[in-house]
Motif scaffolding. Sequence first.
Motif, PDB file in Angstrom:
ATOM      1  N   GLN A  30      57.559  14.444  60.239  1.00 45.85           N
ATOM      2  CA  GLN A  30      56.236  14.253  59.645  1.00 45.85           C
ATOM      3  C   GLN A  30      56.112  14.973  58.303  1.00 45.85           C
ATOM      4  O   GLN A  30      55.620  14.403  57.317  1.00 45.85           O
ATOM      5  N   GLU A  31      56.553  16.231  58.261  1.00 41.78           N
ATOM      6  CA  GLU A  31      56.408  17.026  57.036  1.00 41.78           C
ATOM      7  C   GLU A  31      57.300  16.503  55.913  1.00 41.78           C
ATOM      8  O   GLU A  31      56.871  16.417  54.755  1.00 41.78           O
ATOM      9  N   SER A  32      58.527  16.139  56.240  1.00 51.00           N
ATOM     10  CA  SER A  32      59.452  15.688  55.192  1.00 51.00           C
ATOM     11  C   SER A  32      59.056  14.327  54.642  1.00 51.00           C
ATOM     12  O   SER A  32      59.076  14.115  53.421  1.00 51.00           O
TER      13      SER A  32
ATOM     14  N   LYS B 195      56.309  14.162  52.036  1.00 51.19           N
ATOM     15  CA  LYS B 195      56.697  14.526  50.668  1.00 51.19           C
ATOM     16  C   LYS B 195      57.131  13.312  49.854  1.00 51.19           C
ATOM     17  O   LYS B 195      57.131  13.352  48.624  1.00 51.19           O
TER      18      LYS B 195
END
Length: 242
Positions: A42-44, A47
């Motif tokens: 989710q975090e990557s 970006k």
Amino acid sequence: MNRTIEKYLEKHGFEALCPKAVLFDMDGVLYDSMPNHAVAWQESMAKFGLSMSAEDAYATEGQRGIDTIRQMVKQQQGRDISEQEAQTMYDEKSNIFHLMPEAPMMPGAHELMAQIQGMGMTICVVTGSGQKPLIKRLKRDYGDFLDEKHIVTAYDVTRGKPHPEPYLKGLEKCGGLNPWEAVVVENAPLGVEAAVNARIFTICVNTGHLPVELFEERRADLIFESMMQLNWQWSALPLLQK
């Protein structure tokens, strides 16, 4: 249970199930790592302007990361990207994952491997991961049962799960076994599909607590709630009785 084996043999036209090897998936089977993977995905991807939920991470588990990324980019941004660009994005996901606390070994996995080794069977790991630190950890934690020549990673195949190639490569690494001479232990829908497509007897451990219907639809031969439950019942499975 015996009827389950009969159905497997009838489905594929095999005469007997004679397992000489067990092929394990890694994430969600040998390590309780999927919660960390979901966060890292989710975090990557955020970006790069991509939306990915925890449910998406579980649903695509087992597939090569670069394949998942290329599919998401096509679906959400309407463009095709190269493997190199997808690899760059996957590297960001890997970096975030390796900054997170180390995922614990899955309860029951080490004990199950000990049972399998005691039966004289070969152990192989077939993972869609291409993260080298994870492979090093496999050898550290399961080195009593496993060596590097019996590990299949994303870099060993051109087509990842749900294509059967990863598990066919596993059979090859176990000495060129036939499908009826092995058993797969999987936890992901796409992984189950890959093993079934390779015509190998497929045991699902639903460690991610997904709807059991997902595994029934993909024709898993047996379904267990956990690796611990599978470990407890392993020696009594009819497929192992001579």
